[in-house]
Design a protein around this motif. Structure first.
Motif, PDB file in Angstrom:
ATOM      1  N   GLY A   1     -60.384 -21.137   0.539  1.00 46.36           N
ATOM      2  CA  GLY A   1     -61.364 -20.096   0.880  1.00 46.36           C
ATOM      3  C   GLY A   1     -61.315 -19.050  -0.226  1.00 46.36           C
ATOM      4  O   GLY A   1     -60.680 -19.261  -1.253  1.00 46.36           O
ATOM      5  N   PRO A   2     -61.986 -17.912  -0.026  1.00 46.04           N
ATOM      6  CA  PRO A   2     -62.004 -16.879  -1.069  1.00 46.04           C
ATOM      7  C   PRO A   2     -60.608 -16.470  -1.557  1.00 46.04           C
ATOM      8  O   PRO A   2     -60.408 -16.268  -2.749  1.00 46.04           O
ATOM      9  CB  PRO A   2     -62.706 -15.701  -0.388  1.00 46.04           C
ATOM     10  N   VAL A   3     -59.643 -16.373  -0.641  1.00 48.47           N
ATOM     11  CA  VAL A   3     -58.298 -15.942  -1.038  1.00 48.47           C
ATOM     12  C   VAL A   3     -57.638 -17.000  -1.936  1.00 48.47           C
ATOM     13  O   VAL A   3     -57.110 -16.686  -3.008  1.00 48.47           O
ATOM     14  CB  VAL A   3     -57.419 -15.667   0.207  1.00 48.47           C
ATOM     15  N   GLY A   4     -57.696 -18.258  -1.515  1.00 49.47           N
ATOM     16  CA  GLY A   4     -57.109 -19.333  -2.315  1.00 49.47           C
ATOM     17  C   GLY A   4     -57.779 -19.447  -3.680  1.00 49.47           C
ATOM     18  O   GLY A   4     -57.113 -19.605  -4.701  1.00 49.47           O
ATOM     19  N   LEU A   5     -59.102 -19.346  -3.692  1.00 47.74           N
ATOM     20  CA  LEU A   5     -59.839 -19.431  -4.959  1.00 47.74           C
ATOM     21  C   LEU A   5     -59.444 -18.285  -5.887  1.00 47.74           C
ATOM     22  O   LEU A   5     -59.250 -18.486  -7.090  1.00 47.74           O
ATOM     23  CB  LEU A   5     -61.354 -19.393  -4.705  1.00 47.74           C
ATOM     24  N   ALA A   6     -59.304 -17.087  -5.323  1.00 45.24           N
ATOM     25  CA  ALA A   6     -58.918 -15.921  -6.134  1.00 45.24           C
ATOM     26  C   ALA A   6     -57.525 -16.120  -6.729  1.00 45.24           C
ATOM     27  O   ALA A   6     -57.273 -15.792  -7.892  1.00 45.24           O
ATOM     28  CB  ALA A   6     -58.972 -14.648  -5.287  1.00 45.24           C
ATOM     29  N   VAL A   7     -56.616 -16.693  -5.930  1.00 48.84           N
ATOM     30  CA  VAL A   7     -55.264 -16.983  -6.423  1.00 48.84           C
ATOM     31  C   VAL A   7     -55.345 -17.975  -7.591  1.00 48.84           C
ATOM     32  O   VAL A   7     -54.693 -17.794  -8.624  1.00 48.84           O
ATOM     33  CB  VAL A   7     -54.376 -17.529  -5.280  1.00 48.84           C
ATOM     34  N   ILE A   8     -56.165 -19.015  -7.441  1.00 47.91           N
ATOM     35  CA  ILE A   8     -56.310 -20.022  -8.503  1.00 47.91           C
ATOM     36  C   ILE A   8     -56.820 -19.376  -9.803  1.00 47.91           C
ATOM     37  O   ILE A   8     -56.310 -19.651 -10.891  1.00 47.91           O
ATOM     38  CB  ILE A   8     -57.256 -21.166  -8.047  1.00 47.91           C
ATOM     39  N   CYS A   9     -57.808 -18.477  -9.692  1.00 50.59           N
ATOM     40  CA  CYS A   9     -58.340 -17.786 -10.877  1.00 50.59           C
ATOM     41  C   CYS A   9     -57.223 -17.057 -11.637  1.00 50.59           C
ATOM     42  O   CYS A   9     -57.147 -17.122 -12.865  1.00 50.59           O
ATOM     43  CB  CYS A   9     -59.404 -16.759 -10.489  1.00 50.59           C
ATOM     44  N   HIS A  10     -56.358 -16.361 -10.902  1.00 54.54           N
ATOM     45  CA  HIS A  10     -55.274 -15.617 -11.559  1.00 54.54           C
ATOM     46  C   HIS A  10     -54.225 -16.557 -12.155  1.00 54.54           C
ATOM     47  O   HIS A  10     -53.701 -16.305 -13.238  1.00 54.54           O
ATOM     48  CB  HIS A  10     -54.601 -14.663 -10.575  1.00 54.54           C
ATOM     49  N   LEU A  11     -53.915 -17.640 -11.443  1.00 56.56           N
ATOM     50  CA  LEU A  11     -52.927 -18.604 -11.963  1.00 56.56           C
ATOM     51  C   LEU A  11     -53.424 -19.195 -13.278  1.00 56.56           C
ATOM     52  O   LEU A  11     -52.672 -19.361 -14.234  1.00 56.56           O
ATOM     53  CB  LEU A  11     -52.678 -19.718 -10.937  1.00 56.56           C
ATOM     54  N   ARG A  12     -54.731 -19.521 -13.314  1.00 55.86           N
ATOM     55  CA  ARG A  12     -55.339 -20.063 -14.521  1.00 55.86           C
ATOM     56  C   ARG A  12     -55.219 -19.056 -15.659  1.00 55.86           C
ATOM     57  O   ARG A  12     -54.808 -19.390 -16.782  1.00 55.86           O
ATOM     58  CB  ARG A  12     -56.815 -20.408 -14.233  1.00 55.86           C
ATOM     59  N   SER A  13     -55.543 -17.793 -15.357  1.00 52.47           N
ATOM     60  CA  SER A  13     -55.509 -16.758 -16.389  1.00 52.47           C
ATOM     61  C   SER A  13     -54.089 -16.518 -16.905  1.00 52.47           C
ATOM     62  O   SER A  13     -53.885 -16.216 -18.075  1.00 52.47           O
ATOM     63  CB  SER A  13     -56.126 -15.487 -15.820  1.00 52.47           C
ATOM     64  N   LEU A  14     -53.098 -16.707 -16.047  1.00 57.31           N
ATOM     65  CA  LEU A  14     -51.696 -16.547 -16.453  1.00 57.31           C
ATOM     66  C   LEU A  14     -51.219 -17.706 -17.315  1.00 57.31           C
ATOM     67  O   LEU A  14     -50.164 -17.628 -17.930  1.00 57.31           O
ATOM     68  CB  LEU A  14     -50.802 -16.495 -15.205  1.00 57.31           C
ATOM     69  N   GLY A  15     -51.963 -18.797 -17.305  1.00 58.33           N
ATOM     70  CA  GLY A  15     -51.556 -19.957 -18.094  1.00 58.33           C
ATOM     71  C   GLY A  15     -50.606 -20.893 -17.360  1.00 58.33           C
ATOM     72  O   GLY A  15     -49.894 -21.679 -17.996  1.00 58.33           O
ATOM     73  N   VAL A  16     -50.576 -20.825 -16.026  1.00 55.36           N
ATOM     74  CA  VAL A  16     -49.745 -21.757 -15.255  1.00 55.36           C
ATOM     75  C   VAL A  16     -50.258 -23.173 -15.527  1.00 55.36           C
ATOM     76  O   VAL A  16     -51.456 -23.454 -15.386  1.00 55.36           O
ATOM     77  CB  VAL A  16     -49.803 -21.429 -13.743  1.00 55.36           C
ATOM     78  N   GLN A  17     -49.332 -24.061 -15.937  1.00 53.41           N
ATOM     79  CA  GLN A  17     -49.774 -25.349 -16.496  1.00 53.41           C
ATOM     80  C   GLN A  17     -50.277 -26.344 -15.458  1.00 53.41           C
ATOM     81  O   GLN A  17     -51.130 -27.168 -15.754  1.00 53.41           O
ATOM     82  CB  GLN A  17     -48.645 -25.961 -17.317  1.00 53.41           C
ATOM     83  N   THR A  18     -49.719 -26.296 -14.258  1.00 51.34           N
ATOM     84  CA  THR A  18     -50.161 -27.253 -13.247  1.00 51.34           C
ATOM     85  C   THR A  18     -50.543 -26.520 -11.969  1.00 51.34           C
ATOM     86  O   THR A  18     -49.684 -25.915 -11.321  1.00 51.34           O
ATOM     87  CB  THR A  18     -49.043 -28.275 -12.948  1.00 51.34           C
ATOM     88  N   ILE A  19     -51.813 -26.568 -11.640  1.00 51.58           N
ATOM     89  CA  ILE A  19     -52.302 -25.917 -10.417  1.00 51.58           C
ATOM     90  C   ILE A  19     -52.900 -26.999  -9.515  1.00 51.58           C
ATOM     91  O   ILE A  19     -53.886 -27.647  -9.871  1.00 51.58           O
ATOM     92  CB  ILE A  19     -53.383 -24.859 -10.731  1.00 51.58           C
ATOM     93  N   VAL A  20     -52.268 -27.199  -8.357  1.00 51.26           N
ATOM     94  CA  VAL A  20     -52.759 -28.153  -7.372  1.00 51.26           C
ATOM     95  C   VAL A  20     -53.453 -27.354  -6.272  1.00 51.26           C
ATOM     96  O   VAL A  20     -52.908 -26.355  -5.800  1.00 51.26           O
ATOM     97  CB  VAL A  20     -51.599 -28.974  -6.767  1.00 51.26           C
TER      98      VAL A  20
END
Ligand SMILES: [Zn+2]
Length: 385
Positions: A173-192
């Motif tokens: 949902g919006p919260v999970g998607l927002a978390v994914i956006c930040h993880l991507r921006s931080l450069g976390v290599q594997t996001i499931v």
């Protein structure tokens, strides 16, 4: 001014007096206001939330039988400046504000208390000290996402995740998607990312998830293909005895063990799991299925009583963290991450309605999954998102 009033589970467009700024306050002409999951919940179950907030020490939360103007995720243009409010807030400047104001002798939650009417309205009150001018001509749709994106930034910071960690986001949902956006921006290599809805999995990919999983079909905990995680106690026992059998042949083995421990090589690799669902049973499900030593960050807000078996979490050495809200600095930093193009949240804004379309937008958000964040534009005539 026109505003949407919420009372006894009904949303209606009403005429209310425009707010007047006190010392250090601004009146904003609302340009966009996001509809939050907590707004959906508050509309029908305000009294449940009121009890929770009372217990954490805030007795002035909205109640079912008292009219309230919702809306705490807003961007607006400065319409009026109270005495002492700094000149940087010139008339017409676009501003986002931490949703809290001083009123009635206390500080109140904007859009979630009858003492601080929110931004489902043509005007809203804000504290200048908690307000930030939107830089770089950032699109207003994106600026309005500052608040929910700040919630996610806080969660990601509290998770202490590193680039090499595997992140597992449960619920898109919006919260999970927002978390994914930040993880991507931080450069976390594997996001499931894991969600039952195909639409939401697709949104998760657009936000930056590397692997998307339908939990009805696959386990999000094995989807990253990480071989150094352990899910069974038996494997952990084997690791303990097996490693010691090898180590004890080496003189000074405890020294070696200590060094390995320090660099994280002595224990199994553990993922960081973000719980972004907030329904009963989800914590128990994660504790049961997640690998040994997982760090679980609970971002979803489950209102009712929930059950989980602590002994299972003990047995797997699970690290469970609960997070809520954000600091004023995290709010400010989120605005700049968005405005500098370092975080791309554009996939989140999926629809817009005018004040007359808010009731319909609530219905759509409550039943379908086609939308993440619906924004209210008080100047729009749209009655459907
Ligand atoms: Zn919210």
């Amino acid at each position: 001014m026109k505003a949407v009033s919420c009372e006894r589970g009904t949303l209606s467009v009403v005429d209310l007096p425009s707010p007047a700024p006190s010392r250090g306050q601004l009146v904003l002409e609302v340009r966009r206001c996001g509809i939050c999951g907590s707004d959906l919940h508050a509309k029908d179950h305000a009294d449940e939330l009121t009890d929770v907030m009372d217990e954490v020490g805030y007795p002035d939360f909205m109640r079912q039988d008292t009219p309230v103007v919702l809306g705490h995720e807003f961007v607006g243009e400065v319409a009026e400046r109270g005495p002492g409010a700094p000149k940087e807030f010139r008339a017409g400047a676009p501003v986002v504000s931490f949703p809290m104001v001083r009123a009635a002798g206390g500080v109140h939650m904007t859009g979630l208390s009858p003492l601080a009417p929110g931004a489902y309205a043509e005007h809203v009150l804000a504290e200048a000290s908690m307000s930030f001018v939107v830089p770089n001509g950032l699109d207003l749709d994106i600026a309005a996402l500052t608040e929910p994106m700040a919630v996610a930034l806080h969660a990601v910071r509290r998770s202490q995740i590193g680039k090499r960690d595997v992140a597992i986001v449960i619920g898109c949902g919006p919260v999970g998607l927002a978390v994914i956006c930040h993880l991507r921006s931080l450069g976390v290599q594997t996001i499931v990312a894991s969600d039952f809805s195909a639409t939401r999995r697709e949104m998760a990919s657009r936000c930056g998830a590397d692997v998307v999983v339908d939990p009805a079909v696959d386990s999000p905990y094995t989807a990253a293909g990480e071989s150094r995680t352990i899910t069974e106690a038996q494997q952990l026992f084997e690791l303990a005895v097996g490693s010691m059998e090898k180590l004890r042949r080496v003189p000074g083995w405890s020294h070696l063990y200590r060094i390995a421990d320090k660099v994280g090589a002595a224990s199994p690799k553990r993922p960081v799991v973000f719980e972004c669902v907030g329904v009963p049973g989800i914590i128990d499900g994660i504790v049961r299925a997640a690998p040994v030593q997982s760090r679980v960050v609970v971002v979803g807000v489950c209102m009712g009583t929930d059950h989980f078996r602590p002994a299972v979490a003990n047995g797997k050495d699970i690290d469970l963290r609960f997070v809520f809200g954000y600091t004023p600095l995290e709010f400010r930093d989120t605005l700049h991450l968005l405005a500098d193009g370092k975080v791309d949240a554009s996939a989140l804004a999926t629809g817009t309605v005018g004040l007359g379309g808010v009731a319909r937008a609530f219905e759509v958000l409550g039943t379908a999954e086609a939308h993440a964040k619906i924004l209210i534009d008080p100047q729009s005539d749209a009655v459907s998102p």
